[in-house]
Design an enzyme around this catalytic site. Structure first.
Site, PDB file in Angstrom:
ATOM      1  N   LEU A 153      -1.580  44.091 -41.896  1.00  9.41           N
ATOM      2  CA  LEU A 153      -0.639  44.747 -42.808  1.00  9.41           C
ATOM      3  C   LEU A 153      -0.038  43.754 -43.783  1.00  9.41           C
ATOM      4  O   LEU A 153       0.383  42.666 -43.382  1.00  9.41           O
ATOM      5  CB  LEU A 153       0.490  45.390 -42.003  1.00  9.41           C
ATOM      6  CG  LEU A 153       0.073  46.269 -40.830  1.00  9.41           C
ATOM      7  CD1 LEU A 153       1.305  46.707 -40.048  1.00  9.41           C
ATOM      8  CD2 LEU A 153      -0.709  47.473 -41.327  1.00  9.41           C
ATOM      9  N   ASN A 226      -6.806  35.495 -42.621  1.00  4.84           N
ATOM     10  CA  ASN A 226      -5.636  35.029 -43.362  1.00  4.84           C
ATOM     11  C   ASN A 226      -5.878  33.646 -43.961  1.00  4.84           C
ATOM     12  O   ASN A 226      -5.481  33.377 -45.095  1.00  4.84           O
ATOM     13  CB  ASN A 226      -4.415  34.993 -42.442  1.00  4.84           C
ATOM     14  CG  ASN A 226      -3.654  36.307 -42.491  1.00  4.84           C
ATOM     15  OD1 ASN A 226      -4.119  37.262 -43.111  1.00  4.84           O
ATOM     16  ND2 ASN A 226      -2.520  36.369 -41.845  1.00  4.84           N
ATOM     17  N   GLY A 275       3.574  32.110 -49.862  1.00  5.00           N
ATOM     18  CA  GLY A 275       4.667  31.871 -48.927  1.00  5.00           C
ATOM     19  C   GLY A 275       4.648  32.975 -47.901  1.00  5.00           C
ATOM     20  O   GLY A 275       3.602  33.562 -47.636  1.00  5.00           O
ATOM     21  N   CYS A 278       3.362  34.733 -42.867  1.00  2.00           N
ATOM     22  CA  CYS A 278       2.003  34.802 -42.313  1.00  2.00           C
ATOM     23  C   CYS A 278       1.152  33.619 -42.745  1.00  2.00           C
ATOM     24  O   CYS A 278       0.784  32.778 -41.922  1.00  2.00           O
ATOM     25  CB  CYS A 278       1.344  36.112 -42.729  1.00  2.00           C
ATOM     26  SG  CYS A 278       2.036  37.486 -41.823  1.00  2.00           S
TER      27      CYS A 278
HETATM   28  C1  UDX Z   1      -0.761  38.584 -45.411  1.00  2.00           C
HETATM   29  C2  UDX Z   1      -2.147  39.260 -45.343  1.00  2.00           C
HETATM   30  O1  UDX Z   1      -2.500  39.761 -46.628  1.00  2.00           O
HETATM   31  C3  UDX Z   1      -2.142  40.367 -44.314  1.00  2.00           C
HETATM   32  O2  UDX Z   1      -3.433  40.923 -44.189  1.00  2.00           O
HETATM   33  C4  UDX Z   1      -1.681  39.791 -42.971  1.00  2.00           C
HETATM   34  O3  UDX Z   1      -1.644  40.739 -41.977  1.00  2.00           O
HETATM   35  C5  UDX Z   1      -0.318  39.135 -43.119  1.00  2.00           C
HETATM   36  O4  UDX Z   1      -0.396  38.127 -44.119  1.00  2.00           O
HETATM   37  P1  UDX Z   1       1.585  39.108 -46.534  1.00  2.00           P
HETATM   38  O5  UDX Z   1       2.106  37.882 -45.869  1.00  2.00           O
HETATM   39  O6  UDX Z   1       2.424  40.349 -46.517  1.00  2.00           O
HETATM   40  O7  UDX Z   1       0.172  39.535 -45.895  1.00  2.00           O
HETATM   41  O8  UDX Z   1       1.342  38.697 -48.050  1.00  2.00           O
HETATM   42  P2  UDX Z   1       0.211  38.783 -49.159  1.00  2.00           P
HETATM   43  O9  UDX Z   1       0.356  39.990 -50.007  1.00  2.00           O
HETATM   44  O10 UDX Z   1      -1.110  38.590 -48.551  1.00  2.00           O
HETATM   45  O11 UDX Z   1       0.632  37.543 -50.085  1.00  2.00           O
HETATM   46  C6  UDX Z   1       0.827  36.247 -49.536  1.00  2.00           C
HETATM   47  C7  UDX Z   1       1.393  35.266 -50.541  1.00  2.00           C
HETATM   48  O12 UDX Z   1       0.386  34.838 -51.428  1.00  2.00           O
HETATM   49  C8  UDX Z   1       2.524  35.743 -51.420  1.00  2.00           C
HETATM   50  O13 UDX Z   1       3.502  34.706 -51.480  1.00  2.00           O
HETATM   51  C9  UDX Z   1       1.901  35.953 -52.773  1.00  2.00           C
HETATM   52  O14 UDX Z   1       2.809  35.810 -53.836  1.00  2.00           O
HETATM   53  C10 UDX Z   1       0.840  34.882 -52.779  1.00  2.00           C
HETATM   54  N1  UDX Z   1      -0.339  35.161 -53.620  1.00  2.00           N
HETATM   55  C11 UDX Z   1      -1.109  36.253 -53.352  1.00  2.00           C
HETATM   56  C12 UDX Z   1      -0.691  34.291 -54.645  1.00  2.00           C
HETATM   57  O15 UDX Z   1      -0.021  33.276 -54.887  1.00  2.00           O
HETATM   58  N2  UDX Z   1      -1.813  34.547 -55.378  1.00  2.00           N
HETATM   59  C13 UDX Z   1      -2.598  35.626 -55.138  1.00  2.00           C
HETATM   60  O16 UDX Z   1      -3.613  35.786 -55.842  1.00  2.00           O
HETATM   61  C14 UDX Z   1      -2.226  36.503 -54.096  1.00  2.00           C
END
Ligand code: UDX
Length: 448
Positions: A153, A226, A275, A278
């Site tokens: 998620l 991840n 950040g 996760c």
């Molecule tokens: C993540 C995974 O997507 C999810 O499948 C898992 O279960 C939990 O970890 P989440 O931590 O909610 O989910 O965040 P996500 O939307 O994946 O983004 C993670 C971070 O990466 C954010 O800080 C976002 O700003 C950054 N990000 C994302 C980038 O810097 N560049 C991108 O292209 C995508």
């Protein structure tokens, strides 16, 4: 089916609420009695889209209940979902003490056979240890079966992801456990639920794959997925640094790269980096797990290093644009680690804020959801609900989170109240040409 959820954080609450909404009878418990009291009083302790609505409807239909008594929760469910925290230890490995504690509670309190499901993200082989702990502490030989059911998620879209997953992974030791989990997820697999997100008009997305694996594979799938996504972001960021040096445009480069279906367009956004609770901890735990079995996961160490450097790059850009940071009034737009959440754990914006305060800047921050949480950590900063108030008199606007509100910000209006029309954009939200046409100096990532 009667289900118990132990741990009412992001994962536990979303899992419990969605399983109740899908028709199961769910009881949730947490070691934090105050949190349980809040939930009983109808308050939702976290911000997650649609969650409040589901908790109200599941509460009304009696499908969800809460108890501070772990024993009561454990005895209620035929299956127990462990959703407790697995935070990083100083050496990067996952702290599994909460899982161990819950295993002891389950062993002591259960009075009938249980399927114990690890939902928290854990390193491979935790399932084996969990099984060992359950039998070691069990007095009556209650016949525990263990399974791993990692969650994928994303915060901010967790409810939607729960009802429309691309895969449901269950790591099991026997067919009975796989069958029980298939039964639990049957409403999702057969799309037999009233979707709280799309109000009956769900888009025609491919049905979820139900994958049955060994427990160790399921545990590994989560960490490997991840870490791969984190790697992808760091790769885009390294390309972005190169673009700056060579006069190329990272958006053009990553867009074209992503059109190759083997690469894909997602998770190639350059900027302040990843950040949240996760990616940073999962990548560390995966490196640490690999080290324990003699595998040097060099490639992930590099991804982590690139991500940490993003903050330095951003501060360099700010420093270069402002010349002197000390004494400047700076507006931080966005504190949450990403948009549509109030979660500030390991949020890049907080590192930025800390460093600017250390340098003697006057920091004014805004965020649509995360202000309350951030205020507690930074008594020396100023916080504003209204982004235009944060921008008043500012020498620069520093964009740290990709909120829609900031994409749509009226910069003409903002420019009139700022002391200097300067934007340092950590998320590449704007078209440089358009923003410069409004008379702004504009600094972003990989597009100079
Ligand atoms: C993540 C995974 O997507 C999810 O499948 C898992 O279960 C939990 O970890 P989440 O931590 O909610 O989910 O965040 P996500 O939307 O994946 O983004 C993670 C971070 O990466 C954010 O800080 C976002 O700003 C950054 N990000 C994302 C980038 O810097 N560049 C991108 O292209 C995508």
């Amino acid at each position: 089916m009667r289900l118990s959820v132990i741990g009412c954080g992001y994962v536990g609450l979303v899992t419990g609420a969605c399983l109740a909404e899908a028709g199961h009878e769910v009881i949730c418990t947490d070691i934090d009695a105050e949190r349980i009291a809040q939930l009983k009083a109808g308050q939702v302790p976290i911000y997650e889209r649609h969650l409040d609505k589901i908790l109200v409807s599941a509460g009304k239909s009696g499908k969800i209940s809460y108890t501070a008594d772990a024993g009561e929760a454990i005895r209620f469910g035929e299956a127990i979902f462990i959703c407790v925290g697995t935070p990083p230890r100083p050496d990067g490995s996952a702290d599994l003490s909460a899982i161990d504690h819950v295993a002891q509670q389950i062993a002591a309190e259960a009075r009938s056979p249980k399927l114990v499901v690890e939902k928290s993200t854990v390193p491979a082989r935790t399932g084996l240890e969990l099984q060992r702990a359950l039998s070691a502490y069990s007095r009556g030989g209650n016949g525990f079966r263990v399974a791993s059911n990692p969650e994928f998620l994303r915060e901010g879209t967790a409810v939607e992801d729960f009802f429309h997953p691309d895969r449901i992974v269950v790591g099991v030791e026997d067919q009975a456990a796989a069958d029980q989990l298939r039964e639990i997820y049957r409403p999702i697999l057969e799309r037999n639920f009233t979707c709280p997100v799309h109000a009956g008009e769900c888009p025609d997305i491919q049905k979820a794959e139900f994958l049955v694996t060994t427990i160790s594979s399921a545990e590994l799938i989560k960490h490997a997925s991840n870490s791969f996504l984190a790697l992808k972001i760091s790769y885009a960021n390294a390309v972005s640094d190169l673009c700056e040096k060579l006069g190329a445009n990272v958006e053009e480069v990553t867009h074209a790269m992503g059109l190759d279906p083997r690469i894909g367009t997602q998770f190639l956004r350059a900027g302040l980096g990843f950040g949240g609770f996760c990616f940073p901890k999962d990548i560390q735990a995966f490196i640490s797990l690999a080290a324990t079995v003699g595998v040097d996961f060099e490639i992930l160490k590099a991804a982590e290093r690139v991500n940490k450097q993003r903050i330095d790059r951003f501060l360099e850009k700010i420093g270069k644009a402002l010349w002197v940071v000390k004494g400047k009034r700076l507006a931080i737009l966005g504190l949450a680690f990403k948009a549509n959440t109030d979660d500030i754990r390991f949020a890049p914006a907080l590192d930025v804020m800390r460093r600017l305060l250390e340098e003697g800047a006057e920091v004014h921050a805004s965020d649509p959801e995360a202000l309350a949480k951030a205020k507690k950590q930074f008594p020396q900063a100023h916080f504003h609900e209204d982004p235009y108030k944060a921008l008043e008199g500012a020498h620069a606007a520093l964009v740290c989170t990709e909120w829609d509100e900031y994409k749509k910000l009226d910069w003409e209006k903002a420019g009139k109240v700022m002391a200097r029309k300067l934007i340092v954009d950590g998320r590449n939200l704007y078209s440089p040409a358009k923003i410069k046409a409004l008379g702004f100096e504009y600094v972003s990532f990989g597009r100079e």
